[in-house]
Structure formats: C-alpha cells, structure tokens
Write a protein that holds these residues in place. Structure first.
Motif, short mmCIF file in Angstrom:
data_model
loop_
_atom_site.label_atom_id
_atom_site.label_comp_id
_atom_site.label_asym_id
_atom_site.label_seq_id
_atom_site.Cartn_x
_atom_site.Cartn_y
_atom_site.Cartn_z
N ALA A 139 0.84 -1.21 0.00
CA ALA A 139 0.00 0.00 0.00
C ALA A 139 0.87 1.25 0.00
CB ALA A 139 -0.93 0.00 1.21
N GLU A 140 1.92 1.25 0.78
CA GLU A 140 2.84 2.40 0.83
C GLU A 140 3.50 2.62 -0.52
OE1 GLU A 140 5.16 5.57 2.12
OE2 GLU A 140 3.47 4.64 3.15
N ALA A 141 3.97 1.53 -1.13
CA ALA A 141 4.63 1.64 -2.44
C ALA A 141 3.65 2.12 -3.51
CB ALA A 141 5.23 0.29 -2.83
N ARG A 142 2.41 1.67 -3.44
CA ARG A 142 1.39 2.11 -4.41
C ARG A 142 1.13 3.61 -4.29
NH1 ARG A 142 -3.08 -2.66 -4.28
NH2 ARG A 142 -2.11 -3.91 -5.90
N HIS B 92 3.14 5.85 -3.91
CA HIS B 92 4.21 6.62 -4.53
C HIS B 92 4.01 6.79 -6.04
CE1 HIS B 92 6.81 5.27 -0.95
NE2 HIS B 92 6.33 6.47 -0.71
N GLY B 93 2.95 6.24 -6.57
CA GLY B 93 2.65 6.49 -7.99
C GLY B 93 3.02 5.35 -8.90
N ASP B 94 3.67 5.65 -10.02
CA ASP B 94 3.97 4.73 -11.11
C ASP B 94 4.56 3.41 -10.60
OD1 ASP B 94 4.49 3.56 -13.54
OD2 ASP B 94 6.21 4.85 -14.02
N LEU B 95 3.82 2.30 -10.80
CA LEU B 95 4.24 1.00 -10.28
C LEU B 95 5.25 0.30 -11.19
CD1 LEU B 95 0.83 -0.42 -9.01
CD2 LEU B 95 2.57 0.83 -7.74
N SER B 96 5.30 0.69 -12.46
CA SER B 96 6.19 0.00 -13.40
C SER B 96 7.67 0.18 -13.05
CB SER B 96 5.93 0.46 -14.83
OG SER B 96 6.24 1.83 -14.96
N GLU B 97 8.02 1.28 -12.42
CA GLU B 97 9.42 1.53 -12.06
C GLU B 97 9.60 1.66 -10.55
OE1 GLU B 97 11.11 4.72 -14.29
OE2 GLU B 97 10.19 4.04 -16.15
N ASN B 98 8.70 1.09 -9.81
CA ASN B 98 8.72 1.21 -8.35
C ASN B 98 9.36 -0.05 -7.76
OD1 ASN B 98 8.08 1.32 -5.61
ND2 ASN B 98 6.24 2.55 -6.00
N ALA B 99 10.63 0.04 -7.40
CA ALA B 99 11.36 -1.12 -6.87
C ALA B 99 10.78 -1.62 -5.56
CB ALA B 99 12.83 -0.76 -6.69
N GLU B 100 10.31 -0.71 -4.71
CA GLU B 100 9.75 -1.13 -3.43
C GLU B 100 8.48 -1.95 -3.64
OE1 GLU B 100 9.53 2.80 -2.53
OE2 GLU B 100 11.54 2.93 -1.68
N HIS C 136 7.74 -3.79 -6.33
CA HIS C 136 8.10 -5.11 -6.87
C HIS C 136 8.73 -6.00 -5.79
CE1 HIS C 136 6.95 -4.13 -10.92
NE2 HIS C 136 7.61 -2.98 -10.84
N ALA C 137 9.53 -5.43 -4.92
CA ALA C 137 10.12 -6.20 -3.83
C ALA C 137 9.04 -6.70 -2.86
CB ALA C 137 11.15 -5.36 -3.07
N ALA C 138 8.09 -5.84 -2.54
CA ALA C 138 7.00 -6.24 -1.64
C ALA C 138 6.13 -7.31 -2.28
CB ALA C 138 6.16 -5.02 -1.25
N LYS C 139 5.87 -7.20 -3.58
CA LYS C 139 5.07 -8.22 -4.27
C LYS C 139 5.82 -9.56 -4.29
CE LYS C 139 1.55 -7.87 -6.20
NZ LYS C 139 0.22 -8.21 -5.70
N GLU C 140 7.14 -9.50 -4.45
CA GLU C 140 7.94 -10.73 -4.43
C GLU C 140 7.90 -11.37 -3.04
OE1 GLU C 140 12.59 -11.84 -4.95
OE2 GLU C 140 11.74 -10.51 -6.46
N GLN C 141 8.02 -10.56 -2.01
CA GLN C 141 7.91 -11.07 -0.64
C GLN C 141 6.53 -11.67 -0.40
OE1 GLN C 141 8.73 -7.75 1.95
NE2 GLN C 141 10.87 -8.35 2.21
N GLN C 142 5.52 -11.00 -0.92
CA GLN C 142 4.15 -11.50 -0.75
C GLN C 142 4.00 -12.88 -1.39
OE1 GLN C 142 0.98 -9.50 -2.92
NE2 GLN C 142 -0.38 -9.74 -1.15
N GLY C 143 4.56 -13.06 -2.57
CA GLY C 143 4.50 -14.36 -3.24
C GLY C 143 5.19 -15.44 -2.44
N PHE C 144 6.35 -15.10 -1.88
CA PHE C 144 7.08 -16.06 -1.05
C PHE C 144 6.28 -16.44 0.19
CE2 PHE C 144 9.87 -16.90 2.57
CZ PHE C 144 10.52 -18.04 2.11
#
Length: 158
Positions: free
Chosen positions: A34-37, A39-47, A49-57
């Motif tokens: 939610a915090e990363a979202r 911040h705007g544009d998700l395509s270049e948002n490293a935080e 993508h990292a949070a989504k990867e953690q979520q998948g794990f």
C-alpha cells in the motif's frame, strides 16, 4: 491423501511459523504494498516489486505449511507403547563402531529433520535400519560414505 508422520514438537513449530506468517508477515507486506502504491507509477517502483515478491514467497510458504499440517499424522512419542523397540519419535544414543563416537538422534518426520540438531528423517537409511531394533542391537547402515555400524546404547521416548 497420504498422511505424513510428525512429532508433536514438529507440528507445534510449524503452527508457530504459520501463525507468525499470517499475523505478522502478511499484514506487514500488505502495508508495504500500500505504501509503495501511494508513490505512484508501479512499473518503475522497486519497493512495490520487492514487496510483491515477498508477498508471493510468504503466500507460498503459508500454503506449504497449511498442506503439511493438513496431511500430518501427529505422533506423541510419550504415548507410543514400543516395548523397548526403536519407533518413530524415539531418541537414541548410538555408538559408531568404526570411530567410537557417540551420537544422539531422534527419529522424526521428513519435514522436521535437521541432522545438525540430531533429528533424522524416518525416511533416512539410518532410521529405516534402526526401526524395530532393541537396546544393545548392532545395525549396519549403507550410507554415502560406505557401510557404518551402530550399537544402540539407549532408547528414550521423550
């Protein structure tokens, strides 16, 4: 569905980890997404993508633990009437006849095996060779390094 043997202690450890993942890690990751979202544009948002990867794990681990607990046949070594024989859950003191080194192993389920902690899987060659044996018996085990002989010095159900 095939049941997998597990000690009471092993099942409890999995339950504790599952509870932590569901009540601590999952909410933390949701907040991070939610915090990363925000911040705007998700395509270049490293935080993001990292949070989504953690979520998948974390979600994968939750599913894995749920399945392991659902298929577990929890066995309490204290309640097993083994008549002095080596059974699942037994803790054994053995002496390696080649090196004269004394080792202690507990025979546990596949999911809880940890050789560094002296917990060997019921599926391991050593455990399979020991099951059904009694105090004083000598067993020969084919291991990757060759044949090893162990004498059973003590059997405990703890």
């Amino acid at each position: 569905m095939k049941k997998t043997p597990m000690t009471v202690t092993g099942a409890e450890k999995l339950k504790v980890e599952l509870h932590r993942l569901k009540t601590v890690e999952r909410p933390r990751i949701i907040r991070a997404i939610a915090e990363a979202r925000s911040h705007g544009d998700l395509s270049e948002n490293a935080e993001y993508h990292a949070a989504k990867e953690q979520q998948g794990f974390v979600e994968g681990r939750i599913a894995d633990l749920d399945l392991k607990l659902a298929t577990a046949q929890v066995i309490d070594p204290l309640t097993v009437n083994a008549n002095g024989r080596v059974v699942f859950g037994a803790t054994l003191n053995l002496i390696d006849e080649q090196s004269s080194e004394e080792v202690t192993y507990q025979i546990v389920g596949d999911y809880e095996a940890d050789i560094a902690s002296g917990m060997i899987s019921i599926s391991s060659p050593i455990a399979r060779a020991l099951i059904g044996k009694e105090l004083g018996d000598v067993v020969e085990v084919q291991v990757p390094g060759g044949v090893r002989s162990y004498e059973i010095l003590a059997i405990r159900y703890i």
